[in-house]
Design a protein around this motif. Structure first.
Motif, PDB file in Angstrom:
ATOM      1  N   SER A  45       8.015  -1.838  -0.989  1.00 36.78           N
ATOM      2  CA  SER A  45       6.679  -2.270  -0.563  1.00 36.78           C
ATOM      3  C   SER A  45       6.274  -3.509  -1.351  1.00 36.78           C
ATOM      4  N   GLY A  46       5.109  -4.066  -1.029  1.00 36.18           N
ATOM      5  CA  GLY A  46       4.687  -5.317  -1.646  1.00 36.18           C
ATOM      6  C   GLY A  46       4.599  -5.267  -3.156  1.00 36.18           C
ATOM      7  N   GLY A  47       3.828  -4.308  -3.693  1.00 31.47           N
ATOM      8  CA  GLY A  47       3.671  -4.197  -5.134  1.00 31.47           C
ATOM      9  C   GLY A  47       4.963  -3.816  -5.821  1.00 31.47           C
ATOM     10  N   GLU A  48       5.753  -2.946  -5.169  1.00 33.15           N
ATOM     11  CA  GLU A  48       7.015  -2.514  -5.749  1.00 33.15           C
ATOM     12  C   GLU A  48       8.028  -3.651  -5.797  1.00 33.15           C
ATOM     13  N   ALA A  49       8.139  -4.400  -4.694  1.00 31.90           N
ATOM     14  CA  ALA A  49       9.099  -5.505  -4.636  1.00 31.90           C
ATOM     15  C   ALA A  49       8.767  -6.561  -5.690  1.00 31.90           C
ATOM     16  N   ARG A  50       7.480  -6.818  -5.875  1.00 33.48           N
ATOM     17  CA  ARG A  50       7.069  -7.790  -6.883  1.00 33.48           C
ATOM     18  C   ARG A  50       7.421  -7.288  -8.277  1.00 33.48           C
TER      19      ARG A  50
ATOM     20  N   ASN B  81      -1.765  12.456  -9.668  1.00 33.98           N
ATOM     21  CA  ASN B  81      -3.019  13.051  -9.176  1.00 33.98           C
ATOM     22  C   ASN B  81      -4.203  12.098  -9.321  1.00 33.98           C
ATOM     23  N   TRP B  82      -4.156  11.048  -8.497  1.00 33.50           N
ATOM     24  CA  TRP B  82      -5.251  10.083  -8.372  1.00 33.50           C
ATOM     25  C   TRP B  82      -5.861  10.175  -6.973  1.00 33.50           C
ATOM     26  N   ILE B  83      -7.140   9.884  -6.898  1.00 31.11           N
ATOM     27  CA  ILE B  83      -7.788   9.644  -5.621  1.00 31.11           C
ATOM     28  C   ILE B  83      -8.385   8.240  -5.668  1.00 31.11           C
ATOM     29  N   TRP B  84      -8.125   7.462  -4.609  1.00 29.34           N
ATOM     30  CA  TRP B  84      -8.569   6.069  -4.521  1.00 29.34           C
ATOM     31  C   TRP B  84      -9.653   5.976  -3.472  1.00 29.34           C
TER      32      TRP B  84
ATOM     33  N   ASN C  22      -3.506   9.495  14.131  1.00 27.11           N
ATOM     34  CA  ASN C  22      -2.262   8.717  14.162  1.00 27.11           C
ATOM     35  C   ASN C  22      -1.507   8.765  12.840  1.00 27.11           C
ATOM     36  N   PHE C  23      -1.721   9.813  12.061  1.00 28.15           N
ATOM     37  CA  PHE C  23      -1.148   9.846  10.704  1.00 28.15           C
ATOM     38  C   PHE C  23       0.349  10.125  10.687  1.00 28.15           C
ATOM     39  N   SER C  24       0.866  10.742  11.738  1.00 31.63           N
ATOM     40  CA  SER C  24       2.257  11.187  11.724  1.00 31.63           C
ATOM     41  C   SER C  24       3.226  10.032  11.489  1.00 31.63           C
ATOM     42  N   GLY C  25       4.098  10.180  10.493  1.00 30.49           N
ATOM     43  CA  GLY C  25       5.138   9.196  10.219  1.00 30.49           C
ATOM     44  C   GLY C  25       4.686   7.939   9.514  1.00 30.49           C
ATOM     45  N   ARG C  26       3.412   7.830   9.176  1.00 33.49           N
ATOM     46  CA  ARG C  26       2.888   6.611   8.549  1.00 33.49           C
ATOM     47  C   ARG C  26       3.393   6.499   7.104  1.00 33.49           C
ATOM     48  N   ASP C  27       3.885   5.315   6.732  1.00 32.63           N
ATOM     49  CA  ASP C  27       4.308   5.084   5.358  1.00 32.63           C
ATOM     50  C   ASP C  27       3.095   5.082   4.436  1.00 32.63           C
ATOM     51  N   TRP C  28       3.324   5.442   3.173  1.00 28.76           N
ATOM     52  CA  TRP C  28       2.225   5.577   2.218  1.00 28.76           C
ATOM     53  C   TRP C  28       1.468   4.276   2.022  1.00 28.76           C
ATOM     54  N   ASN C  29       2.195   3.141   1.998  1.00 27.94           N
ATOM     55  CA  ASN C  29       1.520   1.862   1.739  1.00 27.94           C
ATOM     56  C   ASN C  29       0.654   1.437   2.919  1.00 27.94           C
TER      57      ASN C  29
ATOM     58  N   GLY D 171      -0.340   8.640  -5.882  1.00 24.22           N
ATOM     59  CA  GLY D 171      -0.060   8.200  -7.234  1.00 24.22           C
ATOM     60  C   GLY D 171      -0.487   6.764  -7.456  1.00 24.22           C
ATOM     61  N   ASP D 172      -0.431   6.318  -8.717  1.00 15.97           N
ATOM     62  CA  ASP D 172      -0.996   5.010  -9.028  1.00 15.97           C
ATOM     63  C   ASP D 172      -0.123   3.831  -8.591  1.00 15.97           C
ATOM     64  N   TRP D 173       0.997   4.123  -7.903  1.00 19.48           N
ATOM     65  CA  TRP D 173       1.691   3.017  -7.231  1.00 19.48           C
ATOM     66  C   TRP D 173       0.818   2.443  -6.115  1.00 19.48           C
ATOM     67  N   ALA D 174      -0.146   3.239  -5.627  1.00 19.45           N
ATOM     68  CA  ALA D 174      -1.091   2.710  -4.642  1.00 19.45           C
ATOM     69  C   ALA D 174      -1.906   1.564  -5.242  1.00 19.45           C
ATOM     70  N   LYS D 175      -2.218   1.676  -6.536  1.00 21.05           N
ATOM     71  CA  LYS D 175      -2.960   0.601  -7.189  1.00 21.05           C
ATOM     72  C   LYS D 175      -2.158  -0.694  -7.181  1.00 21.05           C
ATOM     73  N   GLY D 176      -0.828  -0.579  -7.277  1.00 22.94           N
ATOM     74  CA  GLY D 176       0.015  -1.765  -7.188  1.00 22.94           C
ATOM     75  C   GLY D 176      -0.169  -2.502  -5.881  1.00 22.94           C
ATOM     76  N   GLU D 177      -0.405  -1.753  -4.803  1.00 18.38           N
ATOM     77  CA  GLU D 177      -0.655  -2.374  -3.500  1.00 18.38           C
ATOM     78  C   GLU D 177      -2.012  -3.072  -3.475  1.00 18.38           C
ATOM     79  N   PHE D 178      -3.024  -2.409  -4.027  1.00 19.53           N
ATOM     80  CA  PHE D 178      -4.345  -3.044  -4.114  1.00 19.53           C
ATOM     81  C   PHE D 178      -4.264  -4.355  -4.896  1.00 19.53           C
ATOM     82  N   LEU D 179      -3.594  -4.312  -6.033  1.00 20.93           N
ATOM     83  CA  LEU D 179      -3.516  -5.499  -6.878  1.00 20.93           C
ATOM     84  C   LEU D 179      -2.707  -6.604  -6.212  1.00 20.93           C
ATOM     85  N   ALA D 180      -1.616  -6.233  -5.529  1.00 18.45           N
ATOM     86  CA  ALA D 180      -0.794  -7.231  -4.844  1.00 18.45           C
ATOM     87  C   ALA D 180      -1.571  -7.930  -3.736  1.00 18.45           C
ATOM     88  N   ALA D 181      -2.578  -7.229  -3.183  1.00 14.62           N
ATOM     89  CA  ALA D 181      -3.411  -7.806  -2.121  1.00 14.62           C
ATOM     90  C   ALA D 181      -4.627  -8.536  -2.675  1.00 14.62           C
TER      91      ALA D 181
END
Length: 413
Positions: A33-38, A141-144, A239-246, A263-273
């Motif tokens: 994903s974006g944050g992970e690839a970076r 165990n984060w909620i965003w 439409n949630f079925s099969g949707r990637d986490w990012n 998990g806080d890898w979601a924060k990596g996506e926020f920051l990358a955006a």
């Protein structure tokens, strides 16, 4: 022919070839994903700066499941990668099946034992030898929350599951999707384990999802967990079925949903955006006490060839280097595995994560994530997840789910 024999045969072939002078590494991982690839690009750049040649082997999908399938195929064909992203008990499973390279010399030269929490270091050792290098510590165990949506509707970040349900009902009544979720089994499992921790507490979580205690698995508390999971199922979009986490994270970023449990890898996506914590999004631990951790790490197969061995040693050294731990985790959303890295440049979510990790380690509430491969070996973890996903995607009662959970775990043991 077993896996150890396959690797031995491939090693013999490589020994006949002349070794290259420069370190090389073919690295298999699932950071796509974006944050992970970076984040992984940072390691590639440092490896190249030290004269190394990096061959990237990203395998997308399934929260690492696809990568493990690809890895087994590679090993069976006698073509193991130089390094692979592994974590938790999977490290020891591969050590038992194939052997893993001893990187103890690198660890000792760089004093890893002195800078890693004891619980994290234990995951990196095979029969008391260092066989893997930790990259980070993720809190699962984060909620965003989308700050604009929450402010508009006068909603605070929930501290109990009842508060979460009340907020979700209010949002739903206003035409807002309460929870962004991807209908993949590991994402269902991620929510499930946070509910187990939140409703049962750290001791119950350990009994149920680490010790696999039958009384805990069949308890009234576990029935309440499945009741809450059924309630949560009503808060996701159609439409949630099969949707990637990012893509679920993107829903929160794009004002399409109010919350995501991830998990806080979601924060990596926020920051990358380009999103700012406290301005565009807010973070809080999921309701309840305790810290569920997921540690990304790299393990190294026993391979001959001077170039590969030099590549493994260089990778291990870079992964645990203070500079990489600092830069990587700023991008990834996680916190450094090393305890001596300054967090001055990190955001408030990361600082809270680090403070909570320290406190929960002292209180016995620092717990391995079952959903992310830190607590259990593959068979029982998969059995639990199968029941969780079957319940989430059907009208199965909580009583039936509890019974199926206990039966599935018993059959997987």
């Amino acid at each position: 022919m077993n896996l150890k024999s396959v690797l031995a045969a491939s090693t013999a072939v490589m020994m006949a070839a002349p070794a290259m002078a420069n370190p090389t590494a073919e690295v298999m991982h699932w950071w796509t994903s974006g944050g992970e690839a970076r984040s992984v690009a940072v390691l590639q750049e440092q490896f190249a700066a030290e004269g190394g040649t990096w061959t990237d082997m990203p395998v997308a999908g399934g929260g690492g499941d696809a990568a493990m399938t690809a890895l087994r195929a590679r090993v069976l064909s006698g073509n193991a990668p130089t390094a692979v992203q592994l974590k938790g008990p999977a490290i020891q499973e591969w050590f038992e099946e194939t052997g893993l390279a001893d990187i103890g010399t690198v660890a000792e030269e760089n004093g890893w034992d002195a800078v890693l929490p004891e619980q994290i270091a234990a995951h990196m050792k095979c029969d008391d030898q260092w066989c893997a290098a930790p990259v980070n510590v993720h809190r699962v165990n984060w909620i965003w929350g989308n700050k604009q949506i929450l402010d508009e509707h006068g909603i605070e970040m929930p501290t109990t599951w009842d508060e979460f349900n009340a907020a979700a009902e209010k949002l739903q009544a206003a035409g807002v999707t309460p929870l962004a979720h991807g209908g993949q089994n590991w994402q269902d499992a991620t929510i499930f384990e946070t509910v187990v921790l939140g409703l049962g507490g750290p001791e119950f979580y350990s009994q149920a999802l680490v010790d696999l205690d039958t009384e805990a698995l069949t308890s009234d508390t576990m029935r309440q967990v499945f009741d809450q999971m059924r309630t949560i199922r009503g808060y996701v979009d159609d439409n949630f079925s099969g949707r990637d986490w990012n893509l679920a994270t993107a829903m929160v970023m794009n004002d399409e949903a109010a919350f995501q449990i991830m998990g806080d890898w979601a924060k990596g996506e926020f920051l990358a955006a380009g999103k700012e914590p406290g301005v565009d999004f807010v973070c809080a631990p999921t309701p309840g006490e305790g810290f569920l951790y997921n540690v990304d790490s790299f393990a190294f197969f026993e391979l001959d060839g001077e170039d590969k061995q030099q590549g493994q040693a260089l990778l291990a050294s870079l992964i645990m280097g203070p500079e990489f731990q600092h830069t990587f985790n700023l991008n990834k959303g996680s916190i450094p595995a090393r305890t001596d890295v300054s967090l001055d440049d990190f955001d408030d979510c990361a600082k809270q994560s680090n403070a909570d990790m320290t406190a929960d380690a002292a209180s016995g509430s620092l717990l391995p994530s079952y959903a992310h491969g830190m607590a259990l070996r593959g068979a029982p973890a998969g059995a639990i997840t199968d029941v969780v996903t079957a319940h989430f995607n059907s009208d199965m009662s909580s009583d039936d789910a509890v019974q199926q959970l206990a039966d599935a775990v018993a059959n997987a043991m």
